[in-house]
Structure formats: C-alpha cells, structure tokens
Enzyme design. Structure first.
Site, mmCIF file in Angstrom:
data_model
loop_
_atom_site.group_PDB
_atom_site.id
_atom_site.type_symbol
_atom_site.label_atom_id
_atom_site.label_comp_id
_atom_site.label_asym_id
_atom_site.label_seq_id
_atom_site.Cartn_x
_atom_site.Cartn_y
_atom_site.Cartn_z
ATOM 1 N N LEU A 490 0.822 -1.211 0.000
ATOM 2 C CA LEU A 490 0.000 0.000 0.000
ATOM 3 C C LEU A 490 0.851 1.253 0.000
ATOM 4 C CD1 LEU A 490 -2.649 -1.042 2.660
ATOM 5 C CD2 LEU A 490 -3.014 -0.802 0.209
ATOM 6 N N GLY A 494 8.426 6.247 6.396
ATOM 7 C CA GLY A 494 9.700 6.399 7.055
ATOM 8 C C GLY A 494 10.040 5.216 7.943
ATOM 9 N N VAL A 498 3.991 -0.813 4.057
ATOM 10 C CA VAL A 498 2.657 -1.196 4.499
ATOM 11 C C VAL A 498 2.019 -2.098 3.441
ATOM 12 C CG1 VAL A 498 0.438 -0.349 5.292
ATOM 13 C CG2 VAL A 498 2.470 1.042 5.599
ATOM 14 N N LYS A 512 1.950 -3.140 8.731
ATOM 15 C CA LYS A 512 3.172 -2.341 8.551
ATOM 16 C C LYS A 512 4.366 -3.168 8.987
ATOM 17 C CE LYS A 512 4.732 2.173 9.072
ATOM 18 N NZ LYS A 512 4.053 3.242 8.538
ATOM 19 N N ASP A 607 5.801 14.051 11.843
ATOM 20 C CA ASP A 607 5.854 13.813 10.401
ATOM 21 C C ASP A 607 4.474 13.992 9.776
ATOM 22 O OD1 ASP A 607 7.136 13.363 8.040
ATOM 23 O OD2 ASP A 607 7.263 11.188 8.263
#
Ligand SMILES: *[C@@H]1O[C@H](CO)[C@@H](O)[C@H](O)[C@H]1NC(C)=O
Ligand SMILES: *[C@@H]1O[C@H](CO)[C@@H](O)[C@H](O)[C@H]1NC(C)=O
Ligand SMILES: *[C@@H]1O[C@H](CO)[C@@H](O)[C@H](O)[C@H]1NC(C)=O
Ligand SMILES: *[C@@H]1O[C@H](CO)[C@@H](O)[C@H](O)[C@H]1NC(C)=O
Ligand SMILES: *[C@@H]1O[C@H](CO)[C@@H](O)[C@H](O)[C@H]1NC(C)=O
Ligand SMILES: *[C@@H]1O[C@H](CO)[C@@H](O)[C@H](O)[C@H]1NC(C)=O
Ligand SMILES: *[C@@H]1O[C@H](CO)[C@@H](O)[C@H](O)[C@H]1NC(C)=O
Length: 802
Positions: A490, A494, A498, A512, A607
């Site tokens: 997907l 960082g 995923v 993930k 982020d």
C-alpha cells in the site's frame, strides 16, 4: 552625577569610603565605588552591574557581575571575580581608583580582582555600562578611546552587538568562552569555546586541548558545518575579521525586542537563547553538540554515557561515583572509581565483564596478537591493563577510561569492550542475576495469565489471542497468509512498508513491516502498548502487532480511500470538493489536538504530511504513524536526533537544532493546510518562481487585503465557502509563524476553523524571506541530513553530525 575631581591620592583614600553612586547611574567616575546592593544600570535599562550571589549556591559567595535588568530569572552574562567570591558585599568595594585601575576590594580591603587598566586619568575618564552589556573604561570627551572593556574578557556568554570571540595576534590573548563550573559556581569549568588561532573555525575543547566539536571553517558567510546559522532569523551580520592584529567573530541581533545570547553551558554545549520581552522566558534556539554524549568525557572517568537513559551517566560495573553528592547534582566531571581494587598486583584473580555496544575509550594501546584469546590473556597478565577490545586488532587500555558511549544494538556502531574487574565480583554478580531472572520470569508468567484471562477484544471480536485489553498479538504465519505473502504493497513510509491483508476472508487490515530488525522487545512492547491505548475518531486505530524472532509488524484498520496525498494531488476528474477538504482539515486538526493535549502523555507526531492522513470509507481523515517517533520525555533535546521529518513540512526551529515542541506539528499542519487549499504541493509551486511559493503568496494576499478566491485550487472553479477559505488561509499562515509561541495550539486551530474564535491578519513569516533568499543562493538542505529513504525528499534529521 557630578564629576568630582580629586587633588591627591591621600585624599582619595579617605573619601572613597564615602562616595558611592546613586542607584540609577550608568557610570562610575574615578574615586567612586559600588557596595552592597548598589548597581549601575545601562542607559536604556537593559543591563545591570553589581554584586550578586548565584541562586541555589552558597549564599555567602558574592560576585561582581552583569545581568539583564528586566529578565526575571537573573541571567548573568559576565562575572569579574569568577574564582574568588567575596563574603560580604556591604564591606566590599568595587572601586574605580584614581589611576584608572578598577579594583574589587573584599571585606578585609585586600584587592582580589582588577582591570589592570592604568591610564592618564583626567576628569573625563569614566567606567560606563552600555546597553549592549559591555562595561567600558573610556575617555568621555576629546581623545576618545576605550581603555578597558568587559567584552575583551568574556566569561561564558557571547552577546550580540560588538562582543567578539577570537584571538589577538599581538598579545597572543584568546577571547574564549568558558562555562561556569556548576550552575551555582561561576569559576571556569573544564570546557572552552575558542577560535582556532591560525584558522577560522570555532572549536569546543575539553581541558584546553581535546577537541570535541568544530563549526567548520568560515566561508565568507557562515561556518561550513553549521550553515543554518546564516539562515537563522534571530541573528544577522555575522562578521569574521582577520588581519595582522587578530581574528575575531561578532554578530548582531535581528529584532530589538528579542534578547539573544550565545553561551557555553556547564554541560559543555554551545547554546543560543532568545528572550522575547512579551513571553518572559528564555528559549534555546540552537545548540551543539546536540547530544550530551558527544561532549568529551561528559560523564567523567570510568563511566558510560547513555543518551537513552534518564540519568545519562552510569558508572561502569564495579565502579561508583567518586563524588556522590556532585554526581547527584549533575556534575559528573569527577567520574567513577573502583569499589574494590583489582587483585592482579596482590597475586589474586581478575576477570573480565563484557560491556557491549559501546564507543571504545580514547587512546588505546595496541598489541600484535592473532586472536581475542591472546588479547585477553595479554591484558590479564599486565596489571596496568584495565580493559581490552578485539576489533580487527587487539586494543587495550591503561589509566582511566574516558568518553565511552552506549549505543543501542540497532545502531550497529558499538563495539564490545571487556572491562577488568576482581574475579570475586563476577561471582556475586552472576548470583544476583540468576535471582533477578528467576523473579522476573515468575512475574511474567503471572502477568501473562492475568492478561490472557481479563482481556477485552475490540478490533476483531475476540477471535485472536490478545494482550493489554485490545491489541491482538499475531503469529507471523497468520500475517503472511493474510497478506498473501506480502504481495499487495500500500505504501512505503519512514518506518517501513505497508501491505494490505484480509483476515478470515473478510476483515481488511493494513500491515506495517517495521524496519527495526533488532529492536529490544521490552521497548517494542511498551511503545506498542502506548500506541494501542490511543484511540480517537481521527487517528488510525492500531489493532495488533507481531513480534516474532526479528520480525516486527503493526496491524492497523484498513483505510479504503487511501491517503490524502493520493486524492488531493492526483490529476483526475473527481477532484475533492471544498466541503470535503474543509472536513478533512478540521478532522486532522482534531486528531492532532487529541495527540497533543488530551492523551495522558503528550505525543508529537513529527511527520505530518498528506501521505500520513488516511481516509476511511466516509472520507473521515485519520492520522497514521503517530507515536512511532518517541513519546515526549522530560528532555526533548535528547531525542530530537532520533526523530524524522519530511522536507517542506519541517519547522525552522527543528532545522536549526532547537529543542522541539508540539508546535513543530502545528507548523507541518500549516504547510499541509496550504496544500489542501491549493491542491498542489507547496514545493511544486516553488519551481514557478520564489514569489509564487504558495505560503508567501497567501501571506501577501492577506496582508494586502486582496481577494482570497484567487488562492483556491483552480480545479474547484471558485466553488468554496469564502468565509471558510479565508479562515483556512489565515490559520495556515498563523501555523507557520517563525516563533513557535506565535503559532496557535492545535486546539485553537480547531476552534479557529470552526469559527468559534477569530484570528487577526497573520504577519509574513520571516523565514519565508530567508528561505527564498537561501534558495537563490542555492544553499540546499544538505545540513539537515543525508539519508533519503525515497526519492520524494524524505530526510532523516541527523543534527549531531556537525
Ligand atoms: C524594565 O522594567 C521596568 C518596570 O517593569 C520598565 O519600566 C522598563 O521600561 C523596563 N525596561 C526595559 C528596557 O524593558
Ligand atoms: C591595579 O590594582 C590592583 C589592586 O590594587 C593591583 O594589584 C594591580 O597591580 C594594579 N594594576 C596596575 C596595572 O597597576
Ligand atoms: C577637566 O580638566 C580640564 C583640564 O585637565 C579642565 O580644563 C576642565 O575644566 C575640567 N573639567 C571639569 C568639569 O572639571
Ligand atoms: C556588522 O558588524 C560589524 C562588526 O561588529 C560592524 O562593524 C558593522 O557596522 C555591522 N554592520 C551592520 C550593517 O550593522
Ligand atoms: C600561527 O601562525 C604563526 C605565523 O603566522 C606561527 O608563528 C604560529 O606558530 C602558528 N600557530 C599555530 C598554533 O599554528
Ligand atoms: C588538564 O590538562 C593538564 C595539563 O595541561 C593536566 O595537568 C590536567 O591533569 C588535566 N586535567 C584533566 C581533568 O584532565
Ligand atoms: C603493561 O603495559 C604497559 C603499556 O603498554 C607497558 O608500559 C608495561 O610495560 C606493561 N607491563 C608489563 C608487566 O608487561
């Protein structure tokens, strides 16, 4: 103040006991003195000079110093008698002698400090405290000239507006900074900041010789390894002058309403602070080295510096602090000493303990042997050898071990050090270890049973083994099957890739895979648990995890509409309409406000960008990847180097290495909001010319009172609620203000967007100006860090590299 001329030295001696200055004066004339609580105040009321006693220290110790008159926490910028305090300021005198020599006499009238500034004193000679913090002895009229000035004798602080650091080639005198020994004792500490005599670099030194940081050379504008100094909006006119007489550096402050000071801290770090008069507190905006453990011998002898540990310094095994009281207070310079002596010299047995994953001590001796066993044996046999390491060669150490730093196994930089200790100690150590292991093991079994018995199942209705209330602990096998052997990717972030998966044929999940093969279980589980507890409609829900062998996975609910990035910037007919965008903006703000303000431990996301805003089936925004950066602990500056951010969304204070707060997320959110408005990446518009940089355009339009409609994504053809558009533009600009204090909190952002509260016209952020200029001069982002995990400008910040 009247000028009082004196006839002879003998008259002076009598009179000077009576003549003192009035409280509000900024000058001393020959024959005058200061005592007790009398002070000089600079003409504009900025600085004050007089006796002070450092708070929290020995209240019998008084020093002559200069401090900010109006700064509440008594910030001292200069000290005269650093090494020799007086005990009674009332009977002590800071006296301007008739011969121009300004001298401090203690309670018994002996001279303990002096400027040694002889001059042909006339009735026009005076000592004056200036508004830049300089204390000068000068001729007032006629033949002008400075006879002596405190700026030529800096202590731990470097002020803007003329103070120089450097090197006088004529006198070989260095203008250096040395820290206070402790926050209570202004005597010079072991560190210093100097300018390389024949070079152009700033150096930080330990004991005058061991260099542990350099600014890099002056390149005409800034110093090679700290280019961000030139871009810093708090300072300007950094000037490096070098000629026959000497080499000096000075700088000015940009904003007269902000006090700026650079100083070397008792920790050995070079720091910059600002004080905005209306905020009433100092904020650090730059520091080097950013990590304590990069300061040479920060923890003293025979200790290990551990940036991850709350206490920072730990004695090596078999050692204890030499000065426990100082150690407790944070002064580790005395280091650690052995609890029990080695047996070697008395004929007994010694052995070695392994200290894994450390930076090896300085100055090893080397030995030509073939393997680790011979290396060990050589060290064992030589009674002066106290430690060895085998790393493509045999290294061993005699004398004290300095500068050992703990790495985590992940960092892969550490080496194994073998420390010699008396053999008896190892036996004791092992026994305790087994007891501890036994107890912990028992406890673990009990906890596991309790947890398994009392879990509640939320994510998948109880079909899986769970821990901690709601998190499912997956077997690797299950995840591999669910994701069809990780076939449908997907995205790539960082922290890892995923994959899409399906559980039991129906429930969609996002898996993930973390890029942290050797992460310690304890930390992993703690952090996963913390993240698992954070639940909010605008945050992606963590449902489970997998920790098997070296494999680490996080399992999230699946978001069918992908990320904001994939929807906002794509070039297709179904453009996201304004209503949806505004909902996404508010929802994202709510999620962040929850992370910042409502969680038990405040979490900085670090982020925020369109890629990390996911959309569920109803286009409800959900923030992903939160909590993967560290949780806020007491000292943020210690962990900033481990955090990541993405170019184009990073707040300026982060780039310059300041301690970061939740306001870095507010900044990134502002940048994201601009993109929601324009439907394009801010940085893409930069290519069309600096004046077109979207944030600059928005700030200009708002400040000129022009129509905000022109700013809207052209694909929406003007279809937007004008009131909302105007609010969004203002909020975005407020979010990217230079000073974090000027930015709203995320809670306020929500209220602003909801129209509950109103904000004025935001000023043009100064960094936009600097930022653009820097681009013209093609200074790039090199200094932020080097690693790029993908070509889309993802940067990991490694501030400590300088
Ligand atoms: C210092 O504070 C006093 C009283 O608060 C004020 O009158 C004065 O203007 C201030 N001076 C400066 C330089 O800010
Ligand atoms: C200045 O005065 C102090 C104290 O009296 C003395 O020790 C010192 O030598 C004087 N310096 C000069 C240059 O005369
Ligand atoms: C200062 O001294 C000069 C000569 O040395 C003299 O002419 C002048 O009047 C004096 N000024 C004052 C204010 O005493
Ligand atoms: C910059 O600093 C230097 C050295 O302090 C000074 O001489 C010069 O006047 C300053 N320039 C400006 C424009 O302030
Ligand atoms: C600096 O240069 C001068 C001559 O230019 C030389 O005498 C001196 O030794 C040099 N000092 C260092 C530390 O290199
Ligand atoms: C500092 O250096 C001096 C020699 O320059 C040395 O005598 C002293 O022991 C050193 N101190 C420490 C703490 O290393
Ligand atoms: C132990 O090592 C030191 C440092 O290399 C050396 O000077 C000394 O001679 C050695 N002692 C013995 C007994 O080998």
């Amino acid at each position: 103040m009247d000028i009082i001329p004196f006839g002879s030295e003998s008259v002076l001696v009598v009179l000077c006991f009576m003549i003192t200055v009035t409280a509000s004066s900024d000058m001393l004339f020959p024959g005058e003195s200061l005592s007790g609580d009398q002070t000089l105040t600079s003409p504009g009321g900025t600085f004050e000079l007089g006796f002070f006693t450092p708070p929290g220290g020995n209240s019998q110790n008084y020093y002559i110093g200069i401090w900010y008159a109006n700064v509440t926490d008594h910030t001292v910028v200069w000290v005269a008698n650093r090494n020799q305090p007086v005990s009674d300021p009332v009977s002590s005198q800071f006296r301007f002698l008739q011969n121009g020599n300004l001298t401090l006499f203690d309670q018994s009238q002996s001279a303990i400090w002096s400027t040694h500034s002889l001059s042909l004193v006339s009735n026009s000679t005076r000592a004056k405290l200036l508004d830049n913090g300089n204390f000068v002895i000068e001729y007032a009229f006629g033949s002008s000239g400075v006879i002596w000035q405190s700026f030529d004798h800096p202590t731990d602080t470097w002020l803007p507006g003329g103070a120089r650091l450097g090197y006088n080639k004529l006198t070989n005198q260095k203008l250096t900074l040395t820290p206070w020994k402790t926050p209570q004792n202004p005597a010079p500490g072991i560190f210093s900041l100097e300018i390389e005599p024949n070079g152009t670099s700033f150096l930080l030194l330990y004991n005058g010789s061991k260099q542990y940081w350099t600014s890099g050379s002056w390149n005409g504008k800034t110093f090679a390894q700290v280019p961000e100094i030139e871009l810093n909006y708090h300072i300007k006119n950094i000037t490096y002058v070098s000629n026959d007489k000497g080499s000096y550096v000075s700088y000015d402050a940009t904003d007269p309403n902000t006090f700026i000071r650079y100083m070397i801290d008792t920790s050995g770090q070079f720091k910059a602070f600002k004080w905005r008069k209306d905020f009433h507190q100092w904020n650090s905006f730059w520091l080097r080295p950013t990590q304590f453990c990069e300061v040479y011998a920060f923890c003293g002898a025979s200790s290990i510096c551990n940036q991850q540990d709350q206490s920072l310094c730990v004695c090596m095994e078999g050692f204890e602090p030499r000065s426990p009281a100082d150690w407790q207070l944070g002064d580790r310079s005395d280091g650690c000493v052995r609890k029990a002596p080695l047996q070697c010299s008395t004929g007994g047995d010694d052995n070695f303990v392994l200290v894994p994953d450390v930076r090896l001590p300085e100055t090893p001796e080397t030995l030509e042997v073939d393997d680790i066993h011979q290396c060990r044996l050589a060290c064992l046999r030589n009674c002066s050898c106290i430690a060895f390491a085998y790393d493509n060669g045999c290294f061993f150490w005699v004398g004290d071990l300095f500068n050992v730093k703990q790495f985590t196994p992940d960092e892969k930089e550490g080496k194994d050090l073998y420390l010699k200790i008396p053999a008896s100690k190892i036996m004791e150590g092992k026994k305790t270890l087994w007891i501890v292991i036994g107890l912990l093991g028992g406890l673990f079994i009990v906890i596991t049973i309790v947890v398994v018995l009392f879990v509640k199942h939320r994510c998948f209705g109880g079909r899986f083994e769970t821990v901690d209330g709601s998190l499912v602990m997956f077997r690797y096998r299950v995840l591999r099957n669910a994701t069809n052997n990780f076939s449908e990717k997907l995205g790539e972030g960082g922290f890892g890739s995923v994959f899409k998966g399906t559980l039991q044929g129906s429930t969609a999940i996002a898996v993930k895979r973390l890029n942290c093969p050797k992460q310690v279980d304890k930390q992993f589980l703690t952090e996963v648990r913390t993240i698992g507890k954070i639940q909010h409609i605008n945050l992606v829900r963590l449902c489970g995890f997998c920790a098997e062998a070296s494999k680490r996975f996080l399992v999230y609910e699946y978001m069918p509409n992908g990320s904001l990035e994939s929807i906002l910037f794509k070039n297709s007919s179904d453009v996201l309409d304004w209503k949806a965008r505004y909902h996404i903006a508010i929802g994202t703000a709510r999620g962040l406000a929850y992370l910042h303000e409502e969680c038990r431990e405040c979490i900085i996301h670090c982020d925020i960008k369109p890629e990390n805003i996911l959309l569920d089936a109803e286009y409800v925004p959900k923030i992903a990847d939160f909590g993967l950066a560290k949780l806020i602990r007491r000292d943020i500056s210690r962990i900033i180097t481990t955090m990541k951010g993405t170019r184009g969304y990073i707040a300026p204070e982060w780039i310059s290495g300041e301690a970061i707060t939740a306001k870095v997320d507010v900044f990134s959110y502002g940048m994201l909001l601009f993109e929601v408005i324009s439907g394009r990446r801010n940085r893409d518009l930069l290519d069309e010319g600096l004046e077109n940089y979207f944030p600059t355009r928005v700030a200009n339009v708002l400040n000129k009172g022009e129509d905000v409609d022109a700013l809207l994504d052209y694909r929406l053809e003007g279809n937007a609620d004008k009131e909302q558009l105007s609010r969004a533009c203002k909020v975005a600009c407020w979010c990217i203000q230079d000073d974090e204090k000027d930015r709203p909190s995320m809670g306020q952002v929500v209220q602003l967007l909801e129209g509950v509260i109103d904000a004025g016209i935001p000023p043009m952020p100064k960094f936009l100006d600097r930022f653009s200029r820097s681009l013209v001069e093609s200074i790039n982002y090199r200094y932020i860090g080097s690693s790029t995990s993908d070509s889309r400008h993802e940067y990991s910040i490694s501030i400590s590299q300088a």
